[in-house]
Design a protein around this motif. Structure first.
Motif, short mmCIF file in Angstrom:
data_model
loop_
_atom_site.label_atom_id
_atom_site.label_comp_id
_atom_site.label_asym_id
_atom_site.label_seq_id
_atom_site.Cartn_x
_atom_site.Cartn_y
_atom_site.Cartn_z
N SER A 63 0.88 -1.10 0.03
CA SER A 63 -0.06 -0.03 0.01
C SER A 63 0.76 1.25 0.08
CB SER A 63 -0.93 -0.04 1.35
OG SER A 63 -1.70 1.27 1.34
N ASN A 170 -5.81 -1.29 -5.52
CA ASN A 170 -5.99 -0.82 -4.18
C ASN A 170 -6.98 0.12 -3.90
OD1 ASN A 170 -3.78 -2.49 -3.01
ND2 ASN A 170 -2.40 -0.68 -2.89
N ALA A 181 -7.57 -1.78 -1.13
CA ALA A 181 -6.62 -2.35 -0.05
C ALA A 181 -7.25 -2.77 1.14
CB ALA A 181 -5.73 -1.09 0.03
#
Length: 256
Positions: A63, A170, A181
């Motif tokens: 991330s 994400n 995410a």
């Protein structure tokens, strides 16, 4: 008409030079031009090491925002080469932001690729009162010129493309089958559970005095048409059944 023809010929010459990899383009921090025009890694050790740390942490955390939080906790700056200002080619150190980390992860120069045409003009994106035409990003599959292994790289091409796919996934978009995410929460199936009535992804909310009882809610009709909720289901019973099926499938005899 003559000026237009001159502009077209100049643009064609630029594209031909770029197709040979000879057109000099701006490089991000961590890469420099040699005197002969070739591209190499910045000899300054601090900048390349910080960029390698960004790629390594994204490989670990999956991330961009998690990478930003890690850098900010350690008060670690990242190198940036601004395109404007009194010294546009000097590397400066800036605080980590999501935009800067994403720019590093999505820049093909760090994968050793020479790319021309990452953005294309779009007249619809012209800002009011501005004479400049706006631009829009082009997906890698449509880049007009992409020369791989053109210079030393921080990551290989496969990892670069995997990073782009992970960044896209994400961003939660249920219509595109992107769950977003992973985030904190007590629900086991958050982001991946679908409604049994309409088949669309269900959202997650928490109820109870302390807000610790997860509930799967389908609000697709409510958001799109202003109608009532499709359905909502308490997550604890559903998660318990999924957990039972998962543990049953992971017994040694079933795995064998």
């Amino acid at each position: 008409a003559e000026l237009h023809q001159i502009k077209v010929r100049l643009h064609q010459g630029e594209r031909q030079k770029a197709a040979r990899g000879e057109l000099r383009i701006s490089l991000p921090a961590g890469l420099i031009h040699n005197r002969d025009g070739s591209v190499t890694l910045n000899p300054d050790e601090e900048g390349p090491e910080r960029l390698r740390l960004v790629f390594a942490k994204f490989r670990e955390l999956h991330s961009a925002k998690a990478v930003v939080r890690y850098l900010r906790r350690g008060k670690l700056l990242i190198p940036v080469r601004p395109l404007c200002g009194p010294a546009p080619h000097d590397v400066v150190w800036r605080a980590a932001t999501s935009a800067r980390v994403v720019q590093i992860l999505k820049n093909p120069a760090y994968a050793g690729a020479y790319v021309y045409g990452r953005r294309r003009p779009d007249p619809l994106r012209r800002h009011p009162g501005s004479e400049r035409i706006g631009t829009v990003a082009v997906v890698p599959e449509d880049w007009p010129i992409c020369l791989k292994d053109a210079h030393p790289a921080y990551v290989d091409w496969d990892e670069f493309m995997a990073n782009r796919r992970r960044l896209a996934n994400n961003v939660a978009c249920y219509d595109a089958d992107r769950s977003g995410a992973p985030r904190k929460g007590n629900a086991l199936l958050q982001g991946i559970v679908s409604c049994g009535q309409c088949g669309r992804r269900m959202y997650l909310r928490y109820s109870g005095p302390e807000g610790d009882y997860p509930v799967y809610v389908c609000v697709a009709d409510q958001l799109s048409e202003g109608g009532p909720k499709c359905q909502e289901v308490r997550a604890l019973a559903v998660d318990a059944e999924v957990e039972r099926l998962l543990l049953q499938a992971l017994t040694p005899d079933r795995i064998a």
